[in-house]
Scaffold this active site. Structure first.
Site, PDB file in Angstrom:
ATOM      1  CE1 TYR A 134      -3.137   2.842   0.395  1.00 34.55           C
ATOM      2  CE2 TYR A 134      -3.352   2.503   2.587  1.00 34.55           C
ATOM      3  CZ  TYR A 134      -3.764   3.343   1.747  1.00 34.55           C
ATOM      4  OH  TYR A 134      -4.470   4.343   1.741  1.00 34.55           O
ATOM      5  NE  ARG A 139      -4.816   8.897   5.319  1.00 34.33           N
ATOM      6  CZ  ARG A 139      -5.851   9.275   6.211  1.00 34.33           C
ATOM      7  NH1 ARG A 139      -5.418   9.552   7.591  1.00 34.33           N
ATOM      8  NH2 ARG A 139      -6.928   9.268   5.611  1.00 34.33           N
ATOM      9  CE  LYS A 162      -6.382   1.856  -0.829  1.00 37.66           C
ATOM     10  NZ  LYS A 162      -6.885   1.915   0.351  1.00 37.66           N
TER      11      LYS A 162
END
Length: 297
Positions: A134, A139, A162
């Site tokens: 991911y 983030r 992802k």
């Protein structure tokens, strides 16, 4: 594992006592399955994994697998900024019966690119469950470079990415490199940006792990399935139908707007855990209008 279609990064509903609303979580699982999704993710970013205890984290994975009962794919959020901790979560997910583990890049530490490869290799060496890497630099403060994705694709069990950089040109470059290396047919790119899912699928992505599909699963499923079937005219039509709602669902930090929307829809959600805060009133009004315009409420 061949990942394809619409996967939902589920919110975690809480009770007024700040505990997991297990009944509500199970109800949301069934709502999403009834609306045609291909898989469900527990304890991802949208599920507020950052404020979960380890016991809560593992409990949600077990509840997801139990309630789904083989009807759709089950993905377990299992990443950490500690490789040892990530290995533990991935092994737990495998033993619990999850179909795959979503493993975010280590955050805060900011490992080098070769450190990233070593991180995923160490996890894959300790488990047999399919792993979805991911990439969400907004983030984590760390981007998986396209060249590094190629190295990850060479690792057994690392089957997908992802991708949530919001950079279409980077997605194109990554897929091009994977094709040049003969790895693209055995490695899946999934969108991590709801609003960019269709353009990513035009380039070769196979679907999405979606936060907004908590709220509007039917349309996201429709768009993704149309794209997979090659009906890009219809997919584009649905994309534009969802555009304002998706913008509203990310008007503040996710999953704050999604939880607010679910409450407006009468579905289990509850509050967000601190340090996230309730939505501003002016943004609630924008969200409510987008839900009405989408005929959801």
């Amino acid at each position: 594992m061949n990942f394809q279609g619409t996967y939902v990064a589920m919110v975690t509903p809480f009770t007024s006592n700040n505990e997991i609303d297990e009944e509500g979580f199970r109800s949301n699982i069934n709502f999403l399955i009834e609306n045609g999704v291909d898989g469900l993710l527990a304890v991802g970013t949208t599920g507020e994994s950052a404020t979960m205890s380890h016991d809560e984290h593992k409990s949600l994975i077990e509840i997801l697998i139990d309630e789904v009962n083989g009807r759709v794919d089950t993905l377990a959020g299992a990443g950490s900024n500690s490789t040892i901790e990530a290995i533990d979560l991935v092994k737990f997910s495998e033993d619990a019966g999850a179909d795959a583990a979503l493993v975010i890049t280590p955050y805060y530490n900011k490992p080098q690119q070769h450190g990233l490869v070593n991180h995923y290799q160490a996890i894959a060496d300790q488990s047999d469950i399919p792993i979805i890497a991911y990439n969400v630099p907004s983030r984590t403060g760390l981007d998986i470079l396209s060249e590094t994705v190629v190295e990850l694709a060479k690792i057994d069990n690392v089957d997908a990415l992802k991708e949530a950089t919001g950079d279409i040109s980077k997605v194109s470059a990554t897929i091009n490199l994977l094709m040049d290396e003969g790895l693209f047919d055995d490695f899946t790119i999934l969108s991590g940006d709801d609003g960019l899912t269709l353009p990513m699928m035009v380039l070769g992505a196979n679907g999405v792990i979606s936060a907004s599909a908590n709220v509007d699963p039917k349309r996201m499923v429709s768009m993704v399935n149309c794209a997979l079937d090659g009906d890009f005219d219809k997919a584009r039509e649905v994309h534009y139908e969802m555009e304002d709602l998706i913008k509203a669902l990310f008007i503040e930090t996710s999953p704050v707007p999604s939880k607010e929307a679910l409450k407006m829809m009468g579905l289990p959600a509850g509050h967000v855990r601190q340090p996230l805060a309730p939505m501003k009133e002016e943004n609630i009004a924008i969200l409510k209008n987008a839900l009405k315009e989408s005929n959801i409420i």
